[in-house]
Design a protein around this motif. Structure first.
Motif, PDB file in Angstrom:
ATOM      1  N   THR A 309       0.922  -1.179  -0.013  1.00  0.00           N
ATOM      2  CA  THR A 309      -0.022  -0.039   0.118  1.00  0.00           C
ATOM      3  C   THR A 309       0.764   1.203  -0.256  1.00  0.00           C
ATOM      4  O   THR A 309       0.771   2.200  -0.827  1.00  0.00           O
ATOM      5  N   GLU A 310       1.883   1.196   0.909  1.00  0.00           N
ATOM      6  CA  GLU A 310       2.841   2.464   0.740  1.00  0.00           C
ATOM      7  C   GLU A 310       3.562   2.279  -0.511  1.00  0.00           C
ATOM      8  O   GLU A 310       3.654   3.641  -0.817  1.00  0.00           O
ATOM      9  N   ALA A 311       3.905   1.443  -0.993  1.00  0.00           N
ATOM     10  CA  ALA A 311       4.777   1.455  -2.340  1.00  0.00           C
ATOM     11  C   ALA A 311       3.930   2.098  -3.502  1.00  0.00           C
ATOM     12  O   ALA A 311       4.641   2.585  -4.258  1.00  0.00           O
ATOM     13  N   SER A 312       2.373   1.899  -3.438  1.00  0.00           N
ATOM     14  CA  SER A 312       1.814   2.136  -4.506  1.00  0.00           C
ATOM     15  C   SER A 312       1.059   3.836  -4.146  1.00  0.00           C
ATOM     16  O   SER A 312       0.454   4.159  -5.051  1.00  0.00           O
ATOM     17  N   LEU A 313       1.522   4.453  -3.255  1.00  0.00           N
ATOM     18  CA  LEU A 313       1.038   5.679  -2.934  1.00  0.00           C
ATOM     19  C   LEU A 313       1.213   6.595  -4.405  1.00  0.00           C
ATOM     20  O   LEU A 313       2.351   6.514  -4.868  1.00  0.00           O
ATOM     21  N   GLU A 314       0.568   7.438  -4.598  1.00  0.00           N
ATOM     22  CA  GLU A 314       0.753   8.420  -5.814  1.00  0.00           C
ATOM     23  C   GLU A 314       1.958   9.317  -5.509  1.00  0.00           C
ATOM     24  O   GLU A 314       2.634   9.443  -6.683  1.00  0.00           O
ATOM     25  N   SER A 315       2.403   9.560  -4.405  1.00  0.00           N
ATOM     26  CA  SER A 315       3.401  10.209  -4.055  1.00  0.00           C
ATOM     27  C   SER A 315       4.575   9.898  -4.406  1.00  0.00           C
ATOM     28  O   SER A 315       5.782  10.551  -4.766  1.00  0.00           O
ATOM     29  N   TYR A 316       4.762   8.405  -4.593  1.00  0.00           N
ATOM     30  CA  TYR A 316       5.759   7.518  -4.998  1.00  0.00           C
ATOM     31  C   TYR A 316       6.043   7.446  -6.449  1.00  0.00           C
ATOM     32  O   TYR A 316       7.200   6.862  -6.899  1.00  0.00           O
ATOM     33  N   MET A 317       4.890   7.433  -6.841  1.00  0.00           N
ATOM     34  CA  MET A 317       4.926   6.997  -8.430  1.00  0.00           C
ATOM     35  C   MET A 317       4.976   8.102  -9.494  1.00  0.00           C
ATOM     36  O   MET A 317       4.555   8.163 -10.656  1.00  0.00           O
ATOM     37  N   LYS A 318       5.986   9.092  -9.054  1.00  0.00           N
ATOM     38  CA  LYS A 318       6.319  10.069  -9.933  1.00  0.00           C
ATOM     39  C   LYS A 318       7.883   9.736 -10.518  1.00  0.00           C
ATOM     40  O   LYS A 318       8.571   9.057  -9.455  1.00  0.00           O
ATOM     41  N   GLY A 319       8.327  10.318 -11.516  1.00  0.00           N
ATOM     42  CA  GLY A 319       9.869  10.354 -11.848  1.00  0.00           C
ATOM     43  C   GLY A 319      10.024   8.953 -12.099  1.00  0.00           C
ATOM     44  O   GLY A 319       9.243   8.184 -12.932  1.00  0.00           O
ATOM     45  N   GLU A 320      11.052   8.126 -11.633  1.00  0.00           N
ATOM     46  CA  GLU A 320      11.378   6.903 -12.044  1.00  0.00           C
ATOM     47  C   GLU A 320      11.349   5.970 -10.855  1.00  0.00           C
ATOM     48  O   GLU A 320      11.695   4.729 -10.889  1.00  0.00           O
ATOM     49  N   TYR A 321      10.148   6.152 -10.217  1.00  0.00           N
ATOM     50  CA  TYR A 321       9.621   5.214  -9.184  1.00  0.00           C
ATOM     51  C   TYR A 321      10.602   4.605  -8.053  1.00  0.00           C
ATOM     52  O   TYR A 321      10.789   3.811  -7.388  1.00  0.00           O
ATOM     53  N   GLY A 322      11.890   5.825  -7.756  1.00  0.00           N
ATOM     54  CA  GLY A 322      12.979   5.250  -7.141  1.00  0.00           C
ATOM     55  C   GLY A 322      12.226   4.952  -5.338  1.00  0.00           C
ATOM     56  O   GLY A 322      12.710   4.019  -5.004  1.00  0.00           O
ATOM     57  N   GLU A 323      11.641   5.908  -5.072  1.00  0.00           N
ATOM     58  CA  GLU A 323      11.097   5.763  -3.681  1.00  0.00           C
ATOM     59  C   GLU A 323      10.119   4.529  -3.347  1.00  0.00           C
ATOM     60  O   GLU A 323      10.226   3.638  -2.520  1.00  0.00           O
ATOM     61  N   SER A 324       9.418   4.248  -4.570  1.00  0.00           N
ATOM     62  CA  SER A 324       8.695   3.223  -4.478  1.00  0.00           C
ATOM     63  C   SER A 324       9.357   1.998  -4.583  1.00  0.00           C
ATOM     64  O   SER A 324       9.073   0.924  -3.640  1.00  0.00           O
ATOM     65  N   ASN A 325      10.319   1.665  -5.269  1.00  0.00           N
ATOM     66  CA  ASN A 325      11.403   0.568  -5.397  1.00  0.00           C
ATOM     67  C   ASN A 325      12.059   0.735  -3.868  1.00  0.00           C
ATOM     68  O   ASN A 325      12.317  -0.777  -3.438  1.00  0.00           O
ATOM     69  N   SER A 326      12.434   1.737  -3.209  1.00  0.00           N
ATOM     70  CA  SER A 326      12.911   1.616  -1.816  1.00  0.00           C
ATOM     71  C   SER A 326      11.967   0.969  -0.901  1.00  0.00           C
ATOM     72  O   SER A 326      12.640   0.322  -0.025  1.00  0.00           O
ATOM     73  N   VAL A 327      10.879   1.116  -1.103  1.00  0.00           N
ATOM     74  CA  VAL A 327       9.828   0.543  -0.207  1.00  0.00           C
ATOM     75  C   VAL A 327       9.740  -0.875  -0.126  1.00  0.00           C
ATOM     76  O   VAL A 327       9.919  -1.576   0.873  1.00  0.00           O
ATOM     77  N   ILE A 328       9.912  -1.375  -1.493  1.00  0.00           N
ATOM     78  CA  ILE A 328       9.831  -2.981  -1.527  1.00  0.00           C
ATOM     79  C   ILE A 328      11.202  -3.389  -1.470  1.00  0.00           C
ATOM     80  O   ILE A 328      11.100  -4.567  -0.650  1.00  0.00           O
ATOM     81  N   ARG A 329      12.190  -2.602  -1.374  1.00  0.00           N
ATOM     82  CA  ARG A 329      13.541  -3.196  -1.146  1.00  0.00           C
ATOM     83  C   ARG A 329      13.576  -3.272   0.377  1.00  0.00           C
ATOM     84  O   ARG A 329      14.309  -4.356   0.980  1.00  0.00           O
ATOM     85  N   ILE A 330      13.104  -2.343   1.217  1.00  0.00           N
ATOM     86  CA  ILE A 330      12.990  -2.753   2.680  1.00  0.00           C
ATOM     87  C   ILE A 330      12.383  -4.176   3.050  1.00  0.00           C
ATOM     88  O   ILE A 330      12.818  -4.768   3.845  1.00  0.00           O
ATOM     89  N   MET A 331      11.335  -4.134   2.516  1.00  0.00           N
ATOM     90  CA  MET A 331      10.377  -5.305   2.773  1.00  0.00           C
ATOM     91  C   MET A 331      11.196  -6.561   2.462  1.00  0.00           C
ATOM     92  O   MET A 331      11.330  -7.516   3.318  1.00  0.00           O
ATOM     93  N   ALA A 332      11.556  -6.416   1.177  1.00  0.00           N
ATOM     94  CA  ALA A 332      12.423  -7.534   0.789  1.00  0.00           C
ATOM     95  C   ALA A 332      13.709  -8.073   1.543  1.00  0.00           C
ATOM     96  O   ALA A 332      13.860  -9.278   1.744  1.00  0.00           O
ATOM     97  N   ALA A 333      14.456  -7.053   2.182  1.00  0.00           N
ATOM     98  CA  ALA A 333      15.322  -7.252   3.112  1.00  0.00           C
ATOM     99  C   ALA A 333      14.623  -7.892   4.419  1.00  0.00           C
ATOM    100  O   ALA A 333      15.565  -8.643   4.943  1.00  0.00           O
ATOM    101  N   ILE A 334      13.748  -7.312   4.833  1.00  0.00           N
ATOM    102  CA  ILE A 334      13.101  -7.950   6.199  1.00  0.00           C
ATOM    103  C   ILE A 334      12.841  -9.421   5.841  1.00  0.00           C
ATOM    104  O   ILE A 334      12.900 -10.205   6.774  1.00  0.00           O
ATOM    105  N   LEU A 335      12.065  -9.764   4.899  1.00  0.00           N
ATOM    106  CA  LEU A 335      11.780 -11.135   4.597  1.00  0.00           C
ATOM    107  C   LEU A 335      13.063 -12.003   4.248  1.00  0.00           C
ATOM    108  O   LEU A 335      12.709 -13.205   4.615  1.00  0.00           O
ATOM    109  N   LYS A 336      13.996 -11.365   3.733  1.00  0.00           N
ATOM    110  CA  LYS A 336      15.161 -12.172   3.630  1.00  0.00           C
ATOM    111  C   LYS A 336      15.783 -12.834   4.893  1.00  0.00           C
ATOM    112  O   LYS A 336      16.316 -13.963   5.253  1.00  0.00           O
ATOM    113  N   TYR A 337      15.970 -11.524   5.921  1.00  0.00           N
ATOM    114  CA  TYR A 337      16.215 -11.809   7.077  1.00  0.00           C
ATOM    115  C   TYR A 337      15.429 -12.930   7.982  1.00  0.00           C
ATOM    116  O   TYR A 337      16.038 -13.923   8.428  1.00  0.00           O
ATOM    117  N   GLU A 338      14.113 -12.725   7.791  1.00  0.00           N
ATOM    118  CA  GLU A 338      13.247 -13.861   8.314  1.00  0.00           C
ATOM    119  C   GLU A 338      13.507 -15.093   8.067  1.00  0.00           C
ATOM    120  O   GLU A 338      13.696 -16.077   8.809  1.00  0.00           O
TER     121      GLU A 338
END
Length: 370
Positions: A309-338
């Motif tokens: 939900t956070e990654a799909s916010l309209e405020s992240y979906m501008k430009g090259e989606y860098g911030e949206s990708n960062s949200v997914i990157r944080i989630m992926a790192a947490i799940l890999k650790y788990e």
């Protein structure tokens, strides 16, 4: 000042390397034997054996080159230089670059001796080198052989504590950017050191295989290597998670409060589990404890939905989606650790339950050894 096992063995190896040529009535070989012993003590038995073979071959070739070049072309300084280059080229072609230094020294010493006793001097020098490397190997194999278990678990403990402290600081937005950057560099250096320890321990397990040992001892040693490898993988995931928070600090700091709370609660559970698993491995927690993965499906769905939900916010979906990708990157790192913690917990529980009894059952993990 600390005198470790390797320092002590070096002194003893030099003593015997100098003594043996005198006992064999070839005192002129003592110096070269001592030098050979110094350069042949390695951090593992496997490496010592490899060095033994390589140095014997390289110095034999060096002796042959010295005799042939001196016999046909003399032993002028120019010829010695040409002979050295020729010997280096031969050893490089034979993939003996690690041991060419001593071989070249042996060749130069032989070529500078009296030409009337050239063959005798060559035999003495090559024999002296063989004595030196043999003394180093035998001493390393039977006297205080290398043991990296304590160093491995001690470094894992220190690294785990430092990583979790920095991760907690990131979660509470207390980390200092420049300081954390230096800490992350230190973390990766220690991860590389853990990989080196594991490599040395694997060499020991393979090279020191003894058919007369109990099968249970071999199984226990193999399973321990698997556990150590998973400890390294899990700690690596934790370091990568810290690095992820470091690189996405601005994005994380602007998460909604409820999402940051959700992340903190989940990671506190995972970090506590990491610390408890380490205590379980060292015998301070019961093998059946640390059941941290009792994470109900609805809670896990809430956790992942919050990220998407956070990654799909309209405020992240501008430009090259860098911030949206960062949200997914944080989630992926947490799940890999788990995921790595789940695997680690399973392996440690299995190891603690079966290795003391020497059971040959439940050894599927041994197939994981590279």
């Amino acid at each position: 000042m600390k005198i470790g096992a390797r320092t002590l063995k070096t002194g003893i190896a030099i003593f015997f390397a100098l003594l043996i040529p005198h006992l064999l009535n070839i005192p002129e070989g003592s110096g070269l034997a001592g030098i050979s012993a110094i350069y042949s003590l390695q951090p593992s038995i496997r490496k010592s054996f490899d060095t033994l073979k390589s140095r014997i071959l390289a110095n034999t070739i060096g002796g042959v080159v010295a005799v042939v070049m001196t016999y046909f072309f003399g032993s002028s300084f120019f010829i010695i230089g040409v002979s050295s280059a020729f010997l280096i080229a031969i050893l490089h072609q034979l993939k003996l670059d690690d041991v060419l230094g001593l071989a070249v020294v042996t060749m130069i010493i032989i070529m500078l001796t009296d030409q009337e006793t050239l063959v005798y001097n060559a035999l003495i020098r090559v024999l002296a080198t063989i004595i030196g490397v043999s003394v180093a190997f035998v001493l390393n194999r039977f006297f205080m052989p290398p043991n990296y278990n304590d160093q491995m678990i001690r470094l894992i403990d220190v690294l785990t504590n430092e990583v979790t402290k920095n991760l907690r600081a990131c979660l509470r937005k207390n980390a200092q950017f420049a300081i954390l950057r230096d800490d992350i560099k230190w973390f990766w250096k220690k991860i590389n050191k853990l990989d080196l320890y594991l490599s040395l321990m694997r060499d020991e397990a393979i090279f020191s295989f003894n058919p007369f040992k109990k099968k249970a001892d071999v199984i226990s040693k193999g399973r321990r290597l698997v556990v150590y490898r998973q400890f390294i993988r899990t700690t690596t995931s934790a370091v990568y998670l810290v690095e992820t928070f470091h690189h996405t600090e601005n994005v994380y700091n602007h998460f909604p409060e409820d999402l940051r709370t959700l992340i903190r609660e989940r990671l506190e559970t995972l970090m506590s589990a990491h610390e408890q698993i380490l205590l379980k491995f060292t015998g301070r927690v019961q093998p059946d404890e640390v059941n941290f993965i009792a994470y109900k499906a609805p809670l896990r769905k809430t956790f992942m939905d919050s990220f998407f939900t956070e990654a799909s916010l309209e405020s992240y979906m501008k430009g090259e989606y860098g911030e949206s990708n960062s949200v997914i990157r944080i989630m992926a790192a947490i799940l890999k650790y788990e995921e790595d913690l789940q695997r680690l917990n399973k392996l440690v529980r299995s190891y603690k339950q079966f290795h003391l009894a020497g059971s040959a059952d439940n050894i599927d993990e041994l197939s994981d050894i590279d």
